[in-house]
Design a protein around this motif. Structure first.
Motif, mmCIF file in Angstrom:
data_model
loop_
_atom_site.group_PDB
_atom_site.id
_atom_site.type_symbol
_atom_site.label_atom_id
_atom_site.label_comp_id
_atom_site.label_asym_id
_atom_site.label_seq_id
_atom_site.Cartn_x
_atom_site.Cartn_y
_atom_site.Cartn_z
ATOM 1 N N VAL A 352 -4.028 4.878 -0.440
ATOM 2 C CA VAL A 352 -2.639 5.337 -0.504
ATOM 3 C C VAL A 352 -2.597 6.816 -0.871
ATOM 4 N N ARG A 353 -3.422 7.189 -1.840
ATOM 5 C CA ARG A 353 -3.434 8.595 -2.270
ATOM 6 C C ARG A 353 -3.910 9.509 -1.151
ATOM 7 N N GLU A 354 -4.918 9.066 -0.397
ATOM 8 C CA GLU A 354 -5.394 9.890 0.708
ATOM 9 C C GLU A 354 -4.331 9.995 1.803
ATOM 10 N N ALA A 355 -3.638 8.911 2.059
ATOM 11 C CA ALA A 355 -2.576 8.953 3.071
ATOM 12 C C ALA A 355 -1.502 9.957 2.674
ATOM 13 N N ILE A 356 -1.141 9.957 1.409
ATOM 14 C CA ILE A 356 -0.147 10.928 0.927
ATOM 15 C C ILE A 356 -0.667 12.348 1.116
ATOM 16 N N ALA A 357 -1.940 12.566 0.783
ATOM 17 C CA ALA A 357 -2.515 13.905 0.900
ATOM 18 C C ALA A 357 -2.581 14.373 2.347
ATOM 19 N N ARG A 434 -1.337 9.316 12.265
ATOM 20 C CA ARG A 434 -1.981 8.055 12.669
ATOM 21 C C ARG A 434 -3.032 7.642 11.647
ATOM 22 N N ARG A 435 -3.783 8.604 11.173
ATOM 23 C CA ARG A 435 -4.799 8.292 10.159
ATOM 24 C C ARG A 435 -4.138 7.783 8.871
ATOM 25 N N ALA A 436 -3.048 8.408 8.464
ATOM 26 C CA ALA A 436 -2.360 7.977 7.245
ATOM 27 C C ALA A 436 -1.810 6.568 7.390
ATOM 28 N N ILE A 437 -1.211 6.263 8.537
ATOM 29 C CA ILE A 437 -0.675 4.913 8.764
ATOM 30 C C ILE A 437 -1.803 3.883 8.704
ATOM 31 N N GLY A 438 -2.947 4.223 9.288
ATOM 32 C CA GLY A 438 -4.088 3.310 9.238
ATOM 33 C C GLY A 438 -4.536 3.039 7.813
ATOM 34 N N LEU A 439 -4.581 4.085 6.996
ATOM 35 C CA LEU A 439 -4.987 3.904 5.600
ATOM 36 C C LEU A 439 -3.976 3.044 4.847
ATOM 37 N N LEU A 440 -2.695 3.263 5.099
ATOM 38 C CA LEU A 440 -1.673 2.474 4.424
ATOM 39 C C LEU A 440 -1.760 1.007 4.823
ATOM 40 N N GLU A 441 -2.012 0.750 6.093
ATOM 41 C CA GLU A 441 -2.143 -0.634 6.535
ATOM 42 C C GLU A 441 -3.360 -1.297 5.888
ATOM 43 N N GLU A 442 -4.460 -0.559 5.807
ATOM 44 C CA GLU A 442 -5.654 -1.109 5.134
ATOM 45 C C GLU A 442 -5.345 -1.464 3.685
ATOM 46 N N ALA A 443 -4.460 -0.692 3.077
ATOM 47 C CA ALA A 443 -4.116 -0.924 1.677
ATOM 48 C C ALA A 443 -2.993 -1.952 1.513
ATOM 49 N N GLY A 444 -2.524 -2.513 2.621
ATOM 50 C CA GLY A 444 -1.521 -3.571 2.540
ATOM 51 C C GLY A 444 -0.089 -3.110 2.655
ATOM 52 N N TRP A 445 0.143 -1.901 3.131
ATOM 53 C CA TRP A 445 1.503 -1.382 3.304
ATOM 54 C C TRP A 445 1.799 -1.325 4.799
ATOM 55 N N ILE A 446 2.687 -2.200 5.244
ATOM 56 C CA ILE A 446 2.988 -2.356 6.668
ATOM 57 C C ILE A 446 4.393 -1.821 6.949
ATOM 58 N N GLY A 451 11.389 1.311 9.511
ATOM 59 C CA GLY A 451 10.550 2.497 9.391
ATOM 60 C C GLY A 451 9.931 2.706 8.030
ATOM 61 N N LEU A 452 10.133 1.769 7.104
ATOM 62 C CA LEU A 452 9.580 1.885 5.762
ATOM 63 C C LEU A 452 8.399 0.940 5.581
ATOM 64 N N ALA A 453 7.381 1.439 4.898
ATOM 65 C CA ALA A 453 6.202 0.624 4.605
ATOM 66 C C ALA A 453 6.482 -0.253 3.387
ATOM 67 N N ARG A 454 6.093 -1.533 3.502
ATOM 68 C CA ARG A 454 6.268 -2.466 2.392
ATOM 69 C C ARG A 454 4.969 -3.210 2.150
ATOM 70 N N ASN A 455 4.786 -3.627 0.892
ATOM 71 C CA ASN A 455 3.619 -4.438 0.571
ATOM 72 C C ASN A 455 3.958 -5.912 0.723
ATOM 73 N N ALA A 485 7.933 9.936 7.782
ATOM 74 C CA ALA A 485 7.549 9.637 9.163
ATOM 75 C C ALA A 485 6.458 8.576 9.233
ATOM 76 N N VAL A 486 5.695 8.382 8.158
ATOM 77 C CA VAL A 486 4.647 7.351 8.156
ATOM 78 C C VAL A 486 5.045 6.174 7.281
ATOM 79 N N GLY A 487 6.334 6.062 6.941
ATOM 80 C CA GLY A 487 6.831 4.884 6.249
ATOM 81 C C GLY A 487 6.928 5.000 4.743
ATOM 82 N N ILE A 488 6.572 6.127 4.186
ATOM 83 C CA ILE A 488 6.621 6.282 2.732
ATOM 84 C C ILE A 488 8.031 6.712 2.337
ATOM 85 N N ASN A 489 8.613 6.025 1.388
ATOM 86 C CA ASN A 489 9.980 6.281 0.957
ATOM 87 C C ASN A 489 9.983 7.444 -0.033
ATOM 88 N N ALA A 490 9.845 8.652 0.501
ATOM 89 C CA ALA A 490 9.689 9.844 -0.328
ATOM 90 C C ALA A 490 11.023 10.553 -0.511
#
Length: 633
Positions: A352-357, A434-446, A451-455, A485-490
């Protein structure tokens, strides 16, 4: 160059013929004292200390190489401040927000220089005495040393400074003092002894004790306040400047003490040249810049690339009244970064932290907002030889291998973590997205239909950027949009400076901008920035990092006894910290951007490790008179 120290016998052995005259009680006391500390003989007595190498300046040096020893005294230097307000002149407590330079009143036993790393020389201390094992140090205070009220600086005042900071100072400061110094005792009016914990690193012992501010005990007792209480009447110190004027939130003026005791010391020649230091406070950076162009203050160290590239076209500059200059800066990067609060549950997964970065597009930000003037901060020791590079070599592996099961595997198999370059052509880099979305999905955030990622529990991935400066909106807002844009509610939340300070102290934030200033010879201070013990107490460990493997590596750095050992240990620590991905590196500048009305002068060349505009610059009185006559300010 020789190390300018000497071996001396400080006192002869007692004459045994007179022992029979001593009482049994006194003899027992002496025996107990001998058991507590070694005899004060065969001490190294010196005018300065150095960590690894020799001292640059001998005991008879006349002045520092980089100053103008004949610099005239007088005039005023003034600058603006727009990063928050102030309501206190007490820099050593959590209560209130202290004014800029509010520690200016205090001196310490030792003083560092701007052309050496790891050296310090006697300031209040006339001499420094310590055994080879550095189990203790004795500072002898100069006989002429005086507080600003004219009273002598005594060993008891030095003891008071140590004890009050140990007992009532900032929590993280208290912890570090206790780790290094086991106790202190007054030997006589001018001598104080600090004993060190046997487990503390040799390298930082003497400097840590010698760097403690010496505060007048009488001034504290006369105040009637607890040390932890905020105050506008500062405690009394012995330094060259005293308080002349204070208007909370608006202005603070420091005046050079005409009776300053240390004017003629070699360490001070060519320094402390201004009669007054004036700081004008502004509500925001725009107002502060306008204040400079109007001549309300006369020196400005520019931090805005936009201003530097586009705003310096005002009349005073065009008329030649103002100098705009880029001066060399050989110092380590400030480590400015977005800091992710590891105390928050949603940031526990490193993916998650890498996706944010990944969603911070530095290249676009630098080109679009900063005119390409900055370089990214990758290393915690950026712009030095201490930064980790390549794969770990044999020396680093000797430190890392015992921790292999606690470290991320990438530490051993990949170069130190750096964010990949993004496209500078548009704010959103789709490849990084695309890389960030992949990391979030691996971490359980779909990402859902909205358009928002949820666990798995249906919670959104909420990220709040906390900020108190209007100027930062322009770089945080595009970052927020990229994250959304990658689903994070920022979102960005802007608060006033008082709220910002309190929420930082309470660790009540998701992401803030902060500095992680490292040094060329890092030591025990690393525990305050990255150590587990102070993770929930230190105001410096903004991320709340608490990692046993990092703790071990910090101790390797702290206990390094040679420059080579230090370089290896810092590189290993840098490598591990970067793979934790708890910060999003921002940028640094390898030049000082300064603008000033053409009345100030400085020695050339400047020293490598300081701009020194408050330290060794001076006023050209004739130039000042000419500009005043011309109506420049």
């Amino acid at each position: 160059m020789r190390n300018h120290t000497s071996q001396v016998q400080t006192r002869p052995a007692p004459d045994r013929r007179h022992l029979s005259l001593w009482s049994a009680g006194l003899l027992m006391a002496l025996i107990l004292m001998a058991g507590m500390a070694r005899a004060e003989d065969d001490l190294i007595v010196t005018h300065g200390v150095s960590t690894f190498g020799d001292l640059r300046y001998g005991p008879d040096f006349e002045h520092l190489d980089y100053v103008n020893p004949d610099a005239p005294k007088g005039g005023e230097i003034s600058f603006g401040w727009s990063t928050g307000s102030f309501d206190s002149m007490h820099p050593y407590t959590r209560e209130g927000r202290p004014a800029v330079l509010s520690s200016i009143f205090f001196e310490a036993m030792l003083e560092s220089t701007a052309d050496e790393i790891g050296s310090a020389y006697g300031l209040l201390a006339e001499s420094i005495a310590y055994p080879e094992d550095r189990s203790y140090v004795i500072f002898t205070i100069r006989e002429e040393a005086r507080f600003s009220d004219g009273t002598p600086v005594t060993a008891d005042d030095a003891l008071f400074g140590y004890e009050i900071l140990r007992d009532d100072g900032l929590p993280s400061f208290r912890a570090q003092i206790g780790r290094t110094i086991s106790g202190a005792q007054v030997l006589d009016d001018r001598r104080i002894r600090f004993d060190f914990n046997p487990t503390s690193p040799l390298r930082g012992r003497i400097v840590s004790a010698g760097g403690l501010p010496v505060i007048s005990r009488a001034s504290h007792e006369a105040s009637g306040l607890a040390f932890s209480e905020s105050r506008l009447e500062p405690l009394i110190g012995s330094a060259p400047y005293i308080l002349e004027e204070v208007e909370p939130g608006q202005r603070v003026v420091y005046a050079r003490n005409p009776d300053y005791w240390g004017n003629d010391l070699p360490i001070n020649r060519g320094r402390n040249n201004f009669d007054r230091i004036r700081i004008e406070y502004y509500g925001d950076a725009v107002a502060a810049f306008e204040g400079f162009t109007a001549g309300n203050y006369l020196f400005r160290q520019e931090s805005s690339s936009s201003n530097w590239a586009t705003a310096y076209d005002f009349p005073a500059l065009e008329q030649g009244y103002v100098v705009q200059a880029e001066l060399p800066d050989g110092t380590i990067s400030t480590g400015q970064s977005f800091i992710i609060n590891l105390r928050r549950e949603q940031f526990q997964d490193v993916r998650v932290r890498e996706a944010i970065a990944l969603m911070f597009n530095f290249e676009w930000t630098n080109q679009t907002l900063f005119y390409g003037l900055y370089v990214r901060n990758d290393s915690f020791w950026q712009n030095t030889d201490l930064a980790a590079t390549g794969l770990p070599g044999a020396a680093e592996l000797a430190l890392l291998d015992p921790l292999r099961d606690q470290l991320r595997p990438e530490v051993f198999t990949e170069d130190p973590f750096s964010l990949p370059a993004s496209t500078p052509d548009r704010a959103l880099d789709r490849r990084q997205a695309r890389r960030a979305i992949g990391l979030l999905e691996e971490a359980g955030w779909i990402i859902g239909d909205d358009g928002l990622a949820r666990n798995a529990a249906g919670q959104t991935l909420d990220v709040e950027f906390l900020n108190s400066g209007l100027m930062f909106d322009r770089l945080i807002n595009p970052y927020v949009e990229n994250l959304r844009a990658v689903g994070i509610n920022a979102r960005l939340t802007r608060v006033d400076s008082a709220q910002m300070t309190q929420r930082e102290r309470d660790h009540d934030f998701d992401i803030i901008t902060d500095h992680i200033p490292m040094g060329y010879e890092p030591g025990a201070g690393l525990r305050q920035y990255f150590g587990s013990e102070t993770a929930n107490d230190s105001v410096f460990n903004a991320a709340g990092l608490a990692d046993p493997a990092v703790d071990v590596l910090i101790e390797h750095v702290v206990n390094a006894e040679t420059q080579e050992e230090l370089n290896v240990a810092v590189s290993a620590l840098d490598r591990v910290l970067r793979w934790e991905r708890f910060r999003v590196p921002q940028w640094f500048n390898d030049a000082h951007w300064v603008a000033y009305y053409d009345i100030y002068r400085y020695p050339e060349p400047l020293p490598p490790y300081a701009l020194g505009f408050l330290d060794f610059w001076w006023v050209d009185a004739e130039a000042e008179a000419a500009l005043r006559a011309a109506g420049a300010f």
